[in-house]
Design an enzyme around this catalytic site. Sequence first.
Site, PDB file in Angstrom:
ATOM      1  N   HIS A  52       0.851  -1.185   0.000  1.00  0.00           N
ATOM      2  CA  HIS A  52       0.000   0.000   0.000  1.00  0.00           C
ATOM      3  C   HIS A  52       0.893   1.243   0.000  1.00  0.00           C
ATOM      4  CE1 HIS A  52      -3.887  -2.094   1.575  1.00  0.00           C
ATOM      5  NE2 HIS A  52      -3.750  -2.172   0.273  1.00  0.00           N
ATOM      6  N   ASP A  54       1.092   4.060   1.501  1.00  0.00           N
ATOM      7  CA  ASP A  54       1.605   4.698   2.705  1.00  0.00           C
ATOM      8  C   ASP A  54       2.780   3.941   3.324  1.00  0.00           C
ATOM      9  OD1 ASP A  54      -0.388   2.743   3.199  1.00  0.00           O
ATOM     10  OD2 ASP A  54      -0.710   3.480   5.237  1.00  0.00           O
ATOM     11  N   HIS A  55       3.138   2.790   2.746  1.00  0.00           N
ATOM     12  CA  HIS A  55       4.251   2.007   3.269  1.00  0.00           C
ATOM     13  C   HIS A  55       5.419   1.886   2.292  1.00  0.00           C
ATOM     14  CE1 HIS A  55       2.099   0.388   6.868  1.00  0.00           C
ATOM     15  NE2 HIS A  55       1.074   0.764   6.132  1.00  0.00           N
ATOM     16  N   HIS A 128      -4.634  -8.657   6.221  1.00  0.00           N
ATOM     17  CA  HIS A 128      -4.946  -7.319   5.733  1.00  0.00           C
ATOM     18  C   HIS A 128      -5.663  -7.455   4.394  1.00  0.00           C
ATOM     19  CE1 HIS A 128      -4.721  -3.044   5.807  1.00  0.00           C
ATOM     20  NE2 HIS A 128      -3.809  -2.908   4.849  1.00  0.00           N
ATOM     21  N   ASP A 198       0.006  -3.754   8.650  1.00  0.00           N
ATOM     22  CA  ASP A 198      -1.373  -3.463   9.008  1.00  0.00           C
ATOM     23  C   ASP A 198      -2.091  -4.805   9.108  1.00  0.00           C
ATOM     24  OD1 ASP A 198      -0.208  -1.100   8.077  1.00  0.00           O
ATOM     25  OD2 ASP A 198      -1.871  -0.543   6.828  1.00  0.00           O
TER      26      ASP A 198
END
Length: 295
Positions: A52, A54-55, A128, A198
């Site tokens: 994702h 944001d990572h 996730h 996550d």
Amino acid sequence: MMPLPGRFLSSMLCRVNGKMILVDCGEGTQVSLRMLGWGFKQIDMICFTHFHGDHISGLPGLLLTMANAERTEPLKLFGPTGLQHVVKCLCVIAQDLPFPIEFIEWPKSQESIYTEEMLVIKTLPLQHRTPCFGYCIELMRRGKFDSDRAKAQNIPLKLWSALQKQTDTSIVYEGKEFTSDMVLGPPRKGLKVVFCTDTRPVTGMAHFAKDADLFICEGLYGDEERQEKATARKHMTFMEAARIAKAANAKELWLTHFSPALPDPWNYLNNATDIFPNTKVGKDRMYKTIKYTED
């Protein structure tokens, strides 16, 4: 999940024995690295939990910074299956790097392990919306030198120092083979840091983080009223993270990966500390030095 003023996206850096291991590389990672003054050239490995944005969105800029620092040493990248494809797509804007990249992809839904001398990296499949892994970074510690054992086995004094430093290889002297386990006591407790985000709580997470010196775990929401949203989005609450830390007998828990709707996570800290007292709210550039305990 999105950057806020004074709050960048997900990353964690371990510095150990001259190596630097980065876990995730969200937007703003290299800004924090510059503010800490830790540099970039010594990053040997980057481990991705999942793909994702944001990572992983901070990776192209970080690679370009490494290139501008005249790095030539190889860089290892770890992540779920598909890592090489994802990185090559991102690096359309970071081509012709002066250093080689080695890709190590973790098989889907399997625990994996990577070792390099006394450093051990383990993974745990998480739950996730996309394949995701938790990371356990351990620094193993060899046993103490036992001079009585060395004397009892008639090991020449001139070999003692070398055998203390040997790992997998042996020494042949006057037709006899000698190994380090002949002069060392049992392994001592090493150091262990676990990073999980996550995910929903998964079977085996407490065992994965068992006796960790530091357990860094996501806590998207701080109160029980958001439990339904956390479950639907495949994330955890403060309370769920604290229960895992308690079950794992971890020494310390840092909460991270807060929802943008949670600008004041410290106001909910008691929801975690009521379950696991040694819980802290993570913040940018938070760091800790972890040392061996004496036997």
